[in-house]
Design a protein around this motif. Structure first.
Motif, PDB file in Angstrom:
ATOM      1  N   ASP A 316       0.820  -1.218   0.000  1.00 50.79           N
ATOM      2  CA  ASP A 316       0.000   0.000   0.000  1.00 50.79           C
ATOM      3  C   ASP A 316       0.853   1.268   0.000  1.00 50.79           C
ATOM      4  OD1 ASP A 316      -2.435  -1.241  -0.167  1.00 50.79           O
ATOM      5  OD2 ASP A 316      -2.889  -1.142   1.971  1.00 50.79           O
ATOM      6  N   LYS A 319      -0.862   4.575  -1.212  1.00 52.33           N
ATOM      7  CA  LYS A 319      -2.073   5.138  -0.595  1.00 52.33           C
ATOM      8  C   LYS A 319      -1.936   6.588  -0.129  1.00 52.33           C
ATOM      9  CE  LYS A 319      -4.916   1.210   0.786  1.00 52.33           C
ATOM     10  NZ  LYS A 319      -5.500   0.434   1.913  1.00 52.33           N
ATOM     11  N   CYS A 323      -4.780   9.452  -1.321  1.00 48.60           N
ATOM     12  CA  CYS A 323      -5.846   9.482  -0.323  1.00 48.60           C
ATOM     13  C   CYS A 323      -6.782  10.668  -0.577  1.00 48.60           C
ATOM     14  CB  CYS A 323      -5.247   9.571   1.080  1.00 48.60           C
ATOM     15  SG  CYS A 323      -6.469   9.560   2.405  1.00 48.60           S
ATOM     16  N   PHE A 332      -8.857   5.440  -1.998  1.00 50.47           N
ATOM     17  CA  PHE A 332      -7.457   5.340  -2.440  1.00 50.47           C
ATOM     18  C   PHE A 332      -7.415   4.854  -3.881  1.00 50.47           C
ATOM     19  CE2 PHE A 332      -7.326   4.393   2.174  1.00 50.47           C
ATOM     20  CZ  PHE A 332      -6.495   5.424   2.607  1.00 50.47           C
ATOM     21  N   HIS A 335      -4.334   3.265  -6.066  1.00 45.91           N
ATOM     22  CA  HIS A 335      -3.155   3.257  -5.185  1.00 45.91           C
ATOM     23  C   HIS A 335      -2.185   2.146  -5.550  1.00 45.91           C
ATOM     24  CE1 HIS A 335      -5.434   0.074  -3.033  1.00 45.91           C
ATOM     25  NE2 HIS A 335      -4.258  -0.313  -2.590  1.00 45.91           N
TER      26      HIS A 335
END
Length: 506
Positions: A316, A319, A323, A332, A335
């Motif tokens: 992640d 992210k 965001c 997200f 992402h």
């Protein structure tokens, strides 16, 4: 007669249980003995070998310390044995000999040191500041195999502690900041209190102007990830502040809230995913019943387990950059794509091998695919051959790894808004994907194509270009769906495809 010039204190009264050098080839021992006699200087075994022998464990490689001219010693030994000479730091007199799978490193006394005791005091940690003298009278260690230990490393080793030899350790070589955690991972040791405080206060040295090159950092990180304690070690690095200096992109996830399906912020979730991945790697059959043997085979190939740990830690990574809040919901979007691109930058910074960086990047880029496919599977109750083909073509041989990454991701998110029994659903989905792949996809991918590029040029007057790939993929999808079974049907499919394209052009 050559004598040791080390200061032997009360901490040095410990002895090895035997002459561990006798485990090495006689040619190596006689070569060293000959050099000792020829040069008239003392020779010591230091570092990891002494540490291992003290614990009753063999050591394949050797660290040897000499008074002066480590490069000359290495050159002479390589010449006698026919080994490969690798100068490591000519200015510091450090060189390596590689012979019959054994790595022998030579180093002269460091900096201003004029005795072995002074040299040992300039090393990184006390557990590495122990030595045993080579016997000048014959090949082997000097009886009674006394451990020269002026820094008390034997005591710290027994207590499982990592203690710096001096407050200057990290300033002298900031890579030692990371080496401390590597020893934690490989030995299961803890940082001594003052050493931990010193490390925390100087963690920024790792990326400062005197910080180590990316390749050296990567070497230490790779050993941490290859250990069985990667998760607890990386968490310790995060708590000490070192992880954030190494990977500010990862640290950016601290405090970034997630939707109700998660109970942790983005950084903590990434760390937890690494923890869950280590659990998976230890017992894949517990999470994917019936697939343990095949997943174990996958993990045994090309360091897959270590790369999956990296993928879990960075899955992640994208992210924080994407965001957003839409209609009161945290999102997200894309992402995984942004994270894969960010990881590629990171991998170049730390001089990753291209193939390994590509493998981890692909897993990051595709890690949401099983969740999207699961949504369709829950609705329709089936994974179509077409959908399975697209997944297999995208992920290649990493299919087991992709599902293990998805499982670790799911296990790391335990918020109140998480769908019930997600892990069981992922396991069922993998069952279905594997069955569909085996029955419908693999037979198509392993057989020769019904049509090739020559056919497209000769039969349809097409010029090579992107359309060839579109046609071949479309044909494969039609084959796995059972719509095309022969060359004649393939020709008919292409004609229909081209008529459809022509109609679209108008």
């Amino acid at each position: 007669m050559i004598t040791s010039n080390a200061t032997v204190t009360s901490a040095a009264l410990e002895h090895l249980d035997r002459d561990w050098l006798r485990d090495y080839p006689a040619a190596l021992l006689h070569g060293l003995a000959s050099l000792v006699g020829q040069r008239g200087e003392a020779l010591y075994v230091t570092g990891g070998a002494v540490r291992n022998w003290r614990a009753g464990r063999p050591s394949v490689d050797l660290d040897l310390t000499v008074t002066t001219d480590g490069l000359g010693w290495a050159r002479d030994l390589a010449g006698r044995l026919g080994g490969a000479l690798v100068p490591l730091d000519e200015g510091q007199g450090v060189a390596r000999v590689v012979w019959q799978g054994i790595v022998i490193d030579f180093c002269r006394f460091r900096g201003p040191a004029r005795s072995l005791a002074e040299d040992l005091g300039l090393r990184d940690f006390t557990i590495n500041a122990m030595a045993v003298a080579f016997d000048p009278a014959g090949p082997g260690l000097l009886p009674p195999y006394a451990i020269i230990d002026p820094m008390g490393g034997g005591r710290d080793f027994a207590d499982g502690l990592l203690r710096v030899t001096s407050p200057k350790v990290f300033f002298d070589d900031p890579l030692r900041l990371l080496r401390a955690f590597r020893f934690m991972a490989e030995l299961g040791f803890a940082l001594e209190g003052e050493t931990e405080a010193l490390l925390r206060s100087q963690a920024d040295l790792i990326t400062g102007p005197t910080g180590p090159a990316g390749a050296r950092i990567n070497g230490e990180l790779a050993r941490i990830m290859a250990s069985g304690r990667a998760s607890v070690t990386v968490r310790a690095m995060a708590e000490a502040g070192l992880l954030g200096h190494l990977f500010p992109e990862l640290q950016a996830g601290a405090g970034v809230e997630q939707p109700p399906s998660h109970h942790l912020d983005v950084l903590a979730h990434n760390l937890q995913a690494l923890t869950e991945m280590e659990r998976l790697l230890a017992a894949p059959d517990a999470f994917f019943p019936g697939h343990g043997p095949s997943m174990t085979r996958y993990l045994a190939e090309q360091a897959s387990g270590t790369l999956l740990k990296w993928a879990a830690l960075f899955h992640d990574l994208g992210k924080p950059a994407v965001c957003a809040e839409r209609s009161g919901r945290i999102t997200f979007h894309q992402h995984e794509r942004v994270g894969a691109a960010g990881f590629a930058v990171l991998a170049r910074r730390f001089v990753w091998k291209k193939i390994e960086a590509e493998r981890v990047g692909r897993l990051i880029a595709l890690h949401m695919w099983p969740f999207h496919l699961n949504n369709v599977f829950q609705k329709d109750g089936v994974v179509t051959p077409r959908a399975c083909l697209r997944l297999v073509k995208a992920v290649g041989d990493e299919l087991p790894g992709l599902f293990m990454l998805a499982m670790a991701d799911s296990l790391a998110g335990q918020g109140p808004g998480k769908p019930l029994a997600m892990e069981a659903a992922l396991a069922r989905l993998y069952d279905q994907v594997e069955e569909t792949r085996r029955r419908f996809v693999e037979p198509v991918l392993t057989r020769p194509r019904l049509l090739d590029g020559h056919d497209l040029r000769q039969e349809f007057s097409l010029r090579p270009g992107p359309v060839f790939s579109v046609i071949f993929l479309g044909l494969q999808e039609a084959q796995v769906a059972g719509e095309v079974r022969s060359r004649q049907e393939a020709m008919a499919w292409v004609r229909d495809f081209l008529r459809g394209r022509q109609a679209q052009d108008f």
